[in-house]
Write an enzyme that holds these catalytic residues in place. Sequence first.
Site, PDB file in Angstrom:
ATOM      1  N   HIS A 170       1.799  -3.802  25.584  1.00 41.81           N
ATOM      2  CA  HIS A 170       1.199  -4.374  24.375  1.00 41.81           C
ATOM      3  C   HIS A 170       1.780  -3.705  23.147  1.00 41.81           C
ATOM      4  O   HIS A 170       2.161  -2.540  23.188  1.00 41.81           O
ATOM      5  CB  HIS A 170      -0.329  -4.240  24.380  1.00 41.81           C
ATOM      6  CG  HIS A 170      -0.825  -2.844  24.611  1.00 41.81           C
ATOM      7  ND1 HIS A 170      -0.854  -2.268  25.856  1.00 41.81           N
ATOM      8  CD2 HIS A 170      -1.303  -1.914  23.754  1.00 41.81           C
ATOM      9  CE1 HIS A 170      -1.342  -1.039  25.767  1.00 41.81           C
ATOM     10  NE2 HIS A 170      -1.617  -0.788  24.487  1.00 41.81           N
ATOM     11  N   THR A 199      -3.308   3.745  27.237  1.00 41.51           N
ATOM     12  CA  THR A 199      -4.511   3.755  28.069  1.00 41.51           C
ATOM     13  C   THR A 199      -4.658   2.469  28.882  1.00 41.51           C
ATOM     14  O   THR A 199      -5.327   2.476  29.912  1.00 41.51           O
ATOM     15  CB  THR A 199      -5.770   3.942  27.202  1.00 41.51           C
ATOM     16  OG1 THR A 199      -5.831   2.902  26.232  1.00 41.51           O
ATOM     17  CG2 THR A 199      -5.759   5.295  26.509  1.00 41.51           C
ATOM     18  N   CYS A 259      -4.198  -8.736  31.559  1.00 38.90           N
ATOM     19  CA  CYS A 259      -3.831  -9.953  32.305  1.00 38.90           C
ATOM     20  C   CYS A 259      -4.961 -10.976  32.196  1.00 38.90           C
ATOM     21  O   CYS A 259      -4.716 -12.169  31.964  1.00 38.90           O
ATOM     22  CB  CYS A 259      -3.598  -9.630  33.784  1.00 38.90           C
ATOM     23  SG  CYS A 259      -1.981  -8.959  34.173  1.00 38.90           S
TER      24      CYS A 259
END
Length: 118
Positions: A101, A96, A10
């Site tokens: 993404h 992780t 973010c």
Amino acid sequence: MSKKDDCIFCKIANHEIESDYLYEDDLVCAFRDLNPQAPVHVLVVPKDHYDNIVDDVPGEVLAAMTHAVSEVARICGIKDSGFRVIANTGAAAGQTVMHLHMHVLGGSTLSEGLIPNA
Ligand code: AMP
């Protein structure tokens, strides 16, 4: 815009922390992975926070991510040579960073085992 305070992606996607950006539009951005697993290793992330690809992600965000993948491939010169797109989903699959993404990997012959965090 939905953001998560403690989320590194973010912060990168919204320029609170700077990174090595390759592409950006209103909905997504793409930046180089800190720990590259191939000559080209770029992450495409939405600016809004979604935990992963099955976190009720709007179609326009998925479309923007797909467009960004194409732009990254063009910019990095791997569009015609072949590349891999991976979205690790959940800790058991090797995710992780819990912000959606897509890894874009290319620039060499990719072995079957070249999967981030596999
Ligand atoms: P995953 O294991 O699929 O969640 O992938 C997370 C990826 O984010 C890994 O390939 C890391 O190397 C990468 N990464 C973690 N922190 C950063 C950062 N600050 N900038 C760029 N890439 C990062």
